[in-house]
Design a protein around this motif. Sequence first.
Motif, short mmCIF file in Angstrom:
data_model
loop_
_atom_site.label_atom_id
_atom_site.label_comp_id
_atom_site.label_asym_id
_atom_site.label_seq_id
_atom_site.Cartn_x
_atom_site.Cartn_y
_atom_site.Cartn_z
N ARG A 1 0.88 -1.18 0.00
CA ARG A 1 0.00 0.00 0.00
C ARG A 1 0.91 1.22 0.00
NH1 ARG A 1 -5.41 -1.07 1.81
NH2 ARG A 1 -5.61 -3.26 2.37
N LEU A 2 0.81 1.99 -1.05
CA LEU A 2 1.68 3.15 -1.22
C LEU A 2 0.84 4.41 -1.34
CD1 LEU A 2 3.95 1.43 -3.89
CD2 LEU A 2 4.48 1.71 -1.47
N ARG A 3 1.15 5.39 -0.58
CA ARG A 3 0.38 6.65 -0.58
C ARG A 3 0.49 7.33 -1.95
NH1 ARG A 3 -0.68 9.12 4.03
NH2 ARG A 3 -1.91 10.98 3.85
N GLY A 4 -0.65 7.62 -2.54
CA GLY A 4 -0.70 8.32 -3.82
C GLY A 4 -0.37 7.44 -5.01
N ILE A 5 -0.20 6.15 -4.78
CA ILE A 5 0.19 5.22 -5.83
C ILE A 5 -0.81 4.07 -5.88
CG2 ILE A 5 2.00 3.61 -6.60
CD1 ILE A 5 2.95 6.48 -6.73
N ARG A 6 -1.24 3.72 -7.07
CA ARG A 6 -2.10 2.55 -7.26
C ARG A 6 -1.23 1.40 -7.76
NH1 ARG A 6 -6.25 1.54 -11.91
NH2 ARG A 6 -7.08 -0.43 -11.20
N VAL A 7 -1.26 0.29 -7.08
CA VAL A 7 -0.48 -0.88 -7.49
C VAL A 7 -1.29 -1.67 -8.52
CG1 VAL A 7 0.61 -3.02 -6.72
CG2 VAL A 7 0.71 -0.98 -5.28
N LEU A 8 -0.74 -1.76 -9.72
CA LEU A 8 -1.42 -2.45 -10.82
C LEU A 8 -1.04 -3.92 -10.89
CD1 LEU A 8 -0.87 0.30 -13.54
CD2 LEU A 8 -2.89 -0.04 -12.09
N THR B 1 3.16 0.18 -11.04
CA THR B 1 2.35 1.14 -10.29
C THR B 1 1.93 2.30 -11.18
OG1 THR B 1 4.34 2.33 -9.58
CG2 THR B 1 3.50 0.62 -8.10
N ALA B 2 0.89 2.99 -10.74
CA ALA B 2 0.44 4.21 -11.40
C ALA B 2 0.37 5.31 -10.36
CB ALA B 2 -0.92 4.00 -12.05
N THR C 1 -0.53 11.91 -11.45
CA THR C 1 -0.09 12.17 -12.82
C THR C 1 -0.52 11.09 -13.81
OG1 THR C 1 2.00 10.97 -12.53
CG2 THR C 1 1.98 13.33 -11.94
N GLY C 2 -0.86 9.90 -13.30
CA GLY C 2 -1.19 8.79 -14.18
C GLY C 2 0.03 8.06 -14.72
#
Length: 162
Positions: free
Chosen positions: A76-83, A104-105, A109-110
Amino acid sequence: MAAELGSIDEARAMVAAAVDWVDEREATPGLIDLAIWVPDPTTGVTAGVLTVVLADVTPGPDPAGRWLHDIRRKPRLRGIRVLHHDTAPARVNAGPTVLELLTTADKRTGQITAQALWRIFPDDADGAIGLTVRTTELALTPALVADSELIAQGLEPLWAEA
């Protein structure tokens, strides 16, 4: 170095700028090495970055197994989505290893980044080597991971005989 990684003047200029970027960051505490990956010498575009750090290891048996257990869940990363997140045990010449593949995304910024994180536990050492490669050029990820495996396999403990 720019002359070796770029085959035309424009490409060499791009590599030189990337080398300057690396030189500015080499004094980062804990950083052993930082390098760029330029897969196409005609463009000189840096398509990946390699970092190498020393990592502490909790004393006890099977540090690689403990590390694999500790990272088995998607981070779990703050501000980051793990794909994508995958882990696997491995072995390189220096000792037991754990490979973590992570895509990750950045939620703001995407920007999508693919990483291969190698944690190498040299036999009989009280520390580990963290070798990470990352790229935003997703189509080049398999080639970057393959090159990182060659680097990981090439590492040898300092005490190894030549």
